[in-house]
Design a protein around this motif. Sequence first.
Motif, short mmCIF file in Angstrom:
data_model
loop_
_atom_site.label_atom_id
_atom_site.label_comp_id
_atom_site.label_asym_id
_atom_site.label_seq_id
_atom_site.Cartn_x
_atom_site.Cartn_y
_atom_site.Cartn_z
N ILE A 2 34.79 32.51 41.96
CA ILE A 2 34.36 33.87 41.24
C ILE A 2 34.66 34.99 41.68
N ARG A 3 35.70 34.30 42.52
CA ARG A 3 36.38 35.75 42.84
C ARG A 3 37.71 36.28 41.85
N GLN A 9 32.98 42.74 42.47
CA GLN A 9 31.33 41.97 43.02
C GLN A 9 31.64 41.33 44.23
N HIS A 10 32.79 40.56 44.15
CA HIS A 10 33.28 39.88 45.10
C HIS A 10 34.05 40.43 46.53
N GLN A 11 34.32 41.47 46.01
CA GLN A 11 34.88 42.76 47.01
C GLN A 11 33.66 43.23 47.73
#
Length: 154
Positions: A2-3, A9-11
């Motif tokens: 995902i990252r 979005q992950h951040q």
Amino acid sequence: GIREKYPRQHQAVVDYMKALSVCEKSCSDNVEEAACLTGKMLAEIFVCREDAWASDLRQMGFFLGKFIYLMDAYEDIEKDRKKGNYNPWKPIAQEKDFDDRVRQILMMEAAEASRQFEKLPIIEYVDILRNILYSGIWTKYDRIKSREKETRRK
């Protein structure tokens, strides 16, 4: 993972978790503060790519995120008060018009999310999405109110 696939979005989620922890530890009396954090996180999750619809999606996610946070806090107000946990509603929870104020605030957040949704060029599944946005998101609220009525009857 995902990252790598969704770095922005992950951040946003990582930053949100840190900021929410700080907000809750400071026991902010500002109902908007924590709700806005959730709104900002969901805003970034809603935008899958920076295109013509990014602004509308970001706004929809922002208001829906605020709604979700505030609804969850409303459901937990009694439990949080008993346990001494942070809850943004605590400062006004004892006021006579508390339930009316909560409903009014939630309605404003839902209305803004809906207004942004209606700008989007959604064709497929639009009826289902409208049903969720105009009715489904209120299921928890209805459940809370039913429990309160049941408790008052006993």
